[in-house]
Design an enzyme around this catalytic site. Sequence first.
Site, PDB file in Angstrom:
ATOM      1  N   GLY A  10     -20.558 -12.441  -5.698  1.00  0.00           N
ATOM      2  CA  GLY A  10     -20.250 -11.572  -6.834  1.00  0.00           C
ATOM      3  C   GLY A  10     -21.242 -11.756  -7.968  1.00  0.00           C
ATOM      4  N   GLY A  11     -21.041 -10.992  -9.028  1.00  0.00           N
ATOM      5  CA  GLY A  11     -21.961 -11.045 -10.163  1.00  0.00           C
ATOM      6  C   GLY A  11     -21.991 -12.405 -10.829  1.00  0.00           C
ATOM      7  N   ARG A  87      -7.238  -8.367 -18.814  1.00  0.00           N
ATOM      8  CA  ARG A  87      -7.298  -9.409 -17.795  1.00  0.00           C
ATOM      9  C   ARG A  87      -6.018  -9.473 -16.967  1.00  0.00           C
ATOM     10  NH1 ARG A  87     -10.356 -11.998 -22.040  1.00  0.00           N
ATOM     11  NH2 ARG A  87     -12.395 -12.715 -21.343  1.00  0.00           N
ATOM     12  N   ILE A 117     -12.556 -19.866 -12.591  1.00  0.00           N
ATOM     13  CA  ILE A 117     -13.191 -18.837 -13.412  1.00  0.00           C
ATOM     14  C   ILE A 117     -12.425 -17.519 -13.281  1.00  0.00           C
ATOM     15  CG2 ILE A 117     -15.323 -17.471 -13.686  1.00  0.00           C
ATOM     16  CD1 ILE A 117     -16.715 -19.972 -12.226  1.00  0.00           C
ATOM     17  N   ASN A 119     -10.170 -14.529 -13.399  1.00  0.00           N
ATOM     18  CA  ASN A 119      -9.181 -14.080 -14.386  1.00  0.00           C
ATOM     19  C   ASN A 119      -7.945 -13.476 -13.718  1.00  0.00           C
ATOM     20  OD1 ASN A 119     -10.074 -14.659 -17.060  1.00  0.00           O
ATOM     21  ND2 ASN A 119     -11.770 -13.232 -16.766  1.00  0.00           N
ATOM     22  N   HIS A 177      -7.449 -18.198 -22.513  1.00  0.00           N
ATOM     23  CA  HIS A 177      -8.708 -17.502 -22.205  1.00  0.00           C
ATOM     24  C   HIS A 177      -8.505 -15.993 -22.111  1.00  0.00           C
ATOM     25  CE1 HIS A 177     -12.753 -16.884 -20.786  1.00  0.00           C
ATOM     26  NE2 HIS A 177     -12.364 -16.469 -19.595  1.00  0.00           N
TER      27      HIS A 177
END
Length: 311
Positions: A10-11, A87, A117, A119, A177
């Site tokens: 992924g990115g 999110r 990481i 979400n 977050h």
Amino acid sequence: MKVAVLGAAGGIGQALALLLKTQLPAGSHLSLYDIAPVTPGVAVDLSHIPTAVEIKGFAGEDPTPALVGADVVLISAGVARKPGMDRSDLFNINAGIVRNLIEKVAATCPTALVGIITNPVNTTVAIAAEVMKKAGVYDKNRLFGITTLDVIRSETFIAELKGLNVADVKVNVIGGHSGVTILPLLSQVEGATFTDEEVASLTTRIQNAGTEVVEAKAGGGSATLSMGQAACRFGLSLVRGLQGEANIVECAYVDGGSEHAEFFAQPVLLGKNGIEKVLPYGEVSAFEANARDSMLDTLKGDIKLGVDFVK
């Protein structure tokens, strides 16, 4: 030292893998996994970079081969935000992805340090904890929600606003977050003072910075490159702690015995066992105390969502 990245095609995963290939200590092993068939090719591509970091890529339904012997596991797998999504819209897809991956981590490398990481982090970390509890391998000192992106954004925006050298800006970001749960403690920043208006606008900008990127990319993605940098910074801190380096402190979303919520982002001292010590986040202003207290219902709701998902 072996670091595994799950979601490596992924990115965020590709940016993170590139940074780790260039910055991990010599002699480290970097293991890339993604469901996407391109993943071994990402590893081959990165293997041409001349650093003393061995790299291997794995694709398919089962991450187990990538996880064998891992000291650190960084999980970025899942779908990204698009314009109009928040999110929590990601929860329906990403909750199941995190649960399945953590089941494999629990079975394959239960003592690894795990950084989440994916979400919504407020919820996915709670999911990971519950899965590990079920497997009988939960150690609260080894599970982290990576909130470093909130920290680096705070550093950047403060330096821009005040004309400071960004390398000198240090700021704790506490809470969670997403949205209002992100609370930068601007009152503690050394060498800078802020008006009430600056505090309000800067806090809001930091909280909404993810949306700023999503909208700027106009449907073409979310914050991948800055998140890759943030995850690399945190991952390298985990590695340095494991190697016995002293005074490695990062903010992270952890099960740290906080008086505020079961999981709470705050500064932690990292070491050979993950969290060596949860550190106090210090004195806060009236604005910050109010923002902290007002976020708690949201944060606790996010956590409960994760606990209930596994149960």
